[in-house]
Design an enzyme around this catalytic site. Structure first.
Site, PDB file in Angstrom:
ATOM      1  N   ALA A  19     -97.452 -16.240  45.933  1.00  0.00           N
ATOM      2  CA  ALA A  19     -97.841 -15.791  47.269  1.00  0.00           C
ATOM      3  C   ALA A  19     -97.812 -14.275  47.380  1.00  0.00           C
ATOM      4  CB  ALA A  19     -96.927 -16.420  48.316  1.00  0.00           C
ATOM      5  N   CYS A  57     -75.771  -7.556  50.767  1.00  0.00           N
ATOM      6  CA  CYS A  57     -75.075  -6.378  50.302  1.00  0.00           C
ATOM      7  C   CYS A  57     -76.039  -5.446  49.587  1.00  0.00           C
ATOM      8  CB  CYS A  57     -73.967  -6.779  49.363  1.00  0.00           C
ATOM      9  SG  CYS A  57     -72.833  -5.447  49.140  1.00  0.00           S
ATOM     10  N   ASN A 117     -89.904 -17.296  56.827  1.00  0.00           N
ATOM     11  CA  ASN A 117     -89.007 -17.772  55.774  1.00  0.00           C
ATOM     12  C   ASN A 117     -87.539 -17.807  56.211  1.00  0.00           C
ATOM     13  OD1 ASN A 117     -90.204 -15.043  55.575  1.00  0.00           O
ATOM     14  ND2 ASN A 117     -88.504 -14.644  54.195  1.00  0.00           N
ATOM     15  N   HIS A 120     -94.049 -22.804  44.254  1.00  0.00           N
ATOM     16  CA  HIS A 120     -92.607 -23.038  44.107  1.00  0.00           C
ATOM     17  C   HIS A 120     -91.871 -23.252  45.418  1.00  0.00           C
ATOM     18  CE1 HIS A 120     -90.611 -19.097  45.122  1.00  0.00           C
ATOM     19  NE2 HIS A 120     -91.835 -18.659  44.953  1.00  0.00           N
TER      20      HIS A 120
HETATM   21  C1  LIG Z   1     -93.270 -16.015  53.597  1.00  0.00           C
HETATM   22  C2  LIG Z   1     -93.284 -15.709  52.134  1.00  0.00           C
HETATM   23  N1  LIG Z   1     -94.285 -14.994  51.608  1.00  0.00           N
HETATM   24  C3  LIG Z   1     -94.333 -14.702  50.302  1.00  0.00           C
HETATM   25  C4  LIG Z   1     -93.364 -15.123  49.425  1.00  0.00           C
HETATM   26  C5  LIG Z   1     -93.466 -14.757  47.970  1.00  0.00           C
HETATM   27  O1  LIG Z   1     -93.900 -15.838  47.216  1.00  0.00           O
HETATM   28  P1  LIG Z   1     -93.948 -15.768  45.637  1.00  0.00           P
HETATM   29  O2  LIG Z   1     -92.531 -15.910  45.198  1.00  0.00           O
HETATM   30  O3  LIG Z   1     -94.768 -16.932  45.222  1.00  0.00           O
HETATM   31  O4  LIG Z   1     -94.542 -14.489  45.227  1.00  0.00           O
HETATM   32  C6  LIG Z   1     -92.310 -15.884  49.929  1.00  0.00           C
HETATM   33  C7  LIG Z   1     -91.227 -16.365  49.053  1.00  0.00           C
HETATM   34  O5  LIG Z   1     -90.292 -15.671  48.695  1.00  0.00           O
HETATM   35  C8  LIG Z   1     -92.260 -16.177  51.310  1.00  0.00           C
HETATM   36  O6  LIG Z   1     -91.263 -16.869  51.843  1.00  0.00           O
HETATM   37  S1  FES Z   2     -70.562  -5.967  50.759  1.00  0.00           S
HETATM   38 FE1  FES Z   2     -70.290  -4.267  51.632  1.00  0.00          FE
HETATM   39  S2  FES Z   2     -68.461  -4.589  52.690  1.00  0.00           S
HETATM   40 FE2  FES Z   2     -68.485  -5.761  51.062  1.00  0.00          FE
END
Ligand SMILES: Cc1ncc(COP(=O)(O)O)c(C=O)c1O
Ligand code: FES
Lengths: 139, 402
Positions: B70, B326, B150, B200
């Protein structure tokens, strides 16, 4: 990211969680970090006035596992130390002891800041008290 | 290990893997080899997969361009339209809660001299349609709004956006990565002209995705972003990932048959998870408009508990994601939640649960117990929970930001 056994132990069984009376003259409180930054650490020390040694230390931390483990470890190290010895605790010692990965070094910095800030609070309370007593004597 | 991170990636369905294997061994051909049986078999397999995928989204197989995922499809759509339609205009409209693949492609467009409007979202996570209308100018060539988010699972008002684009005569592209294969997605009915998705996230293999490009009324074209042998009708060069595409096709076929029942089952489990956690724990909030959500996703903020730390209480047994990540200098709150006005602190306190085809009821029961325990443990450790319980107004505290 795999964490060290020591870090996981401090995270799962944190030592010295709790609260000391922040109004007490013998207690120093450090509150560092901010909720918006994702970490807030409160570390408190209780100092025995006669010996100048830290007799108790407590913490509460809002933050990631490394921040919690760093503050738990810090409280363990603080107990029994003099205030001056406590001031020399360096964040890199925490990094080594807990085997913190590079992205987690700032968590140990926060713990060092919390120690320094607790000591500053303690000194301010008592330093100010001493000065006040001195000036009232003069008057 | 319980896997509740299906929005990050889904495990491949064994039925998918089985169809792929022969394309590593017996049929290792290149689909572009026109003069021997290895090539013919590979080409046939790719054509069949193209049909399976086209059927899933109710389009013509000729409208499917295979990509590596994607991310590549998003890039091809956005940069490809920007270049192809540069005579017509240079303005693209998207929104702040898009995936990085879209946002960063848009940033690139800005560097190439384009103009991009990033629409804000409302508190419920959805865009304001009047703002969209107002943002369209005679220079606008593309509106790019994701189908489902997502992090929150929120579904944007696709049909309404499609109508606005139709009325204004601009192209409508959607990143439908999180929707395709999970709910019925019909770009032609919705007025979507370009649509990115990936294998995936629908129980297929990683490293293969597709861009739907409308061929009639209007005939949409994109400038290739990958130069080479002219594969995929010139829009995307590069030897096709035959086993991956075959698996993607099978995944699409299975999704078409099973997504309805999967969605029904998962929404019940999701609701159970959400309602029980909210009943067990005070001071929790579901992020986003629950009436416009994917059936298998829940994003919850547990106040005064930091998400990364919370996850560590159970991450040896449960895999999921937090809205607190983080970085080398600090924890970064999720920009998606922040854009919704959730606030940095609550964004740091959030977890994303994303269920999938292989999630069982006992997994959810286990997760409910582990998360409840974890939140209670972390609250016992949390200075701000203590302050909150003592009635301290947290906004009045002077924090030492660092
Ligand atoms: C909304 C959205 N767009 C794009 C991607 C990227 O997809 P890809 O891992 O197939 O490049 C993701 C997944 O991480 C996604 O959740
Ligand atoms: S990850 Fe930054 S406080 Fe621990």
């Amino acid at each position: 990211m795999a964490y060290s056994e020591k870090l996981l132990d401090h995270f799962k069984n944190p030592r010295n969680v709790g609260t000391l009376d922040k109004g007490s003259k013998t207690v120093g409180t450090g509150l560092v970090g901010a909720p918006e930054c994702g970490d807030v650490m409160r570390l408190q020390i209780e100092v025995d006035e006669a010996s100048g040694k830290i007799t108790d230390a407590k913490f509460k931390t809002f933050g990631c596992g490394s921040a919690i483990a760093s503050s738990s470890l810090a409280t363990e190290w603080l107990k029994g130390k003099s205030v001056d010895e406590a001031l020399s605790i360096d964040n890199m010692e925490i990094v080594e002891e807990l085997a913190l990965p590079p992205v987690k070094i700032h968590c140990s910095v926060l713990a060092e800041d919390a120690i320094k800030s607790a000591i500053a609070d303690y000194r301010k309370k008592n330093g100010e008290a001493v000065e006040a007593a001195a000036s009232s004597e003069k008057a | 290990m319980i896997y509740l991170d299906n929005n990050a990636t889904t495990p491949a369905d064994p039925r998918v893997v089985d169809t792929m294997i022969p394309f590593f061994y017996e049929n290792p051909g290149n689909a572009a080899s026109r003069n021997h049986p290895y090539g013919w078999v590979a080409e046939e397999a790719v054509d069949y997969a193209r049909e399976q995928i086209a059927n899933l989204i109710h389009v013509d197989p000729k409208e499917i361009i295979f990509t590596s995922g994607a991310t590549e499809a998003d890039n091809l759509a956005i940069k490809g339209v920007f270049e192809m339609y540069s005579r017509k205009g240079n303005h693209i409209i998207t929104c702040t809660t898009e995936h990085k693949a879209v946002l960063d492609a848009c940033k690139k467009v800005e560097k190439m001299g384009g103009e991009v409007t990033y629409l804000d979202v409302k508190g419920d996570g959805l865009i304001d349609l009047d703002e969209l209308k107002a943002a369209i100018t005679d220079k606008t060539v593309l509106v790019s709004i994701m189908y489902a988010n997502n992090e929150t699972g929120l579904i944007q008002p696709m049909k309404e956006i499609g109508e606005i684009c139709e009325e204004k005569g601009v192209l409508f592209m959607s990143d439908a990565t999180q929707a395709v294969g999970k709910i019925d997605v019909n770009p032609k009915e919705l007025g979507i002209h370009l649509m990115a998705f990936t294998s995936h996230k629908m129980y297929g293999p990683k490293g293969v995705g597709a861009l739907f490009v409308n061929r009639k009324n209007p005939r949409v074209k994109v400038t290739a972003q990958m130069d080479g042998g002219g594969h995929e009708r010139g829009m995307r060069s590069g030897t096709l990932n035959v086993p991956g595409i075959v698996g993607f096709g099978k995944a699409a076929e299975i999704a078409m048959k099973e997504m309805k029942q999967d969605a029904e089952r998962l929404s019940k489990l999701r609701d159970k998870l959400e309602q029980t956690l909210l009943a067990n724990l005070e001071e929790c909030e579901v992020n986003g408009n629950p009436a416009h959500r994917m059936p298998h996703v829940s994003n919850i903020s547990f106040k005064h508990v930091e998400g990364e730390g919370l996850m560590m209480t159970f991450n040896q047994n449960i895999a999921l994601s937090s809205g607190s990540a983080c970085t080398s200098a600090s924890l970064e709150p999720s920009y998606v939640l922040v854009a919704m006005g959730v606030g940095d602190e609550l964004a740091h306190s959030s977890l994303r649960f994303s269920l999938g085809r292989f999630t069982k009821e006992e997994d959810i029961d286990y997760a409910i117990e582990a998360v409840t325990k974890g939140v209670n443990h972390m609250r016992d450790l949390s200075p701000i929970w203590e302050m909150y319980k003592e009635g301290v107004d947290l906004s009045s505290v002077e924090w030492s930001e660092h």
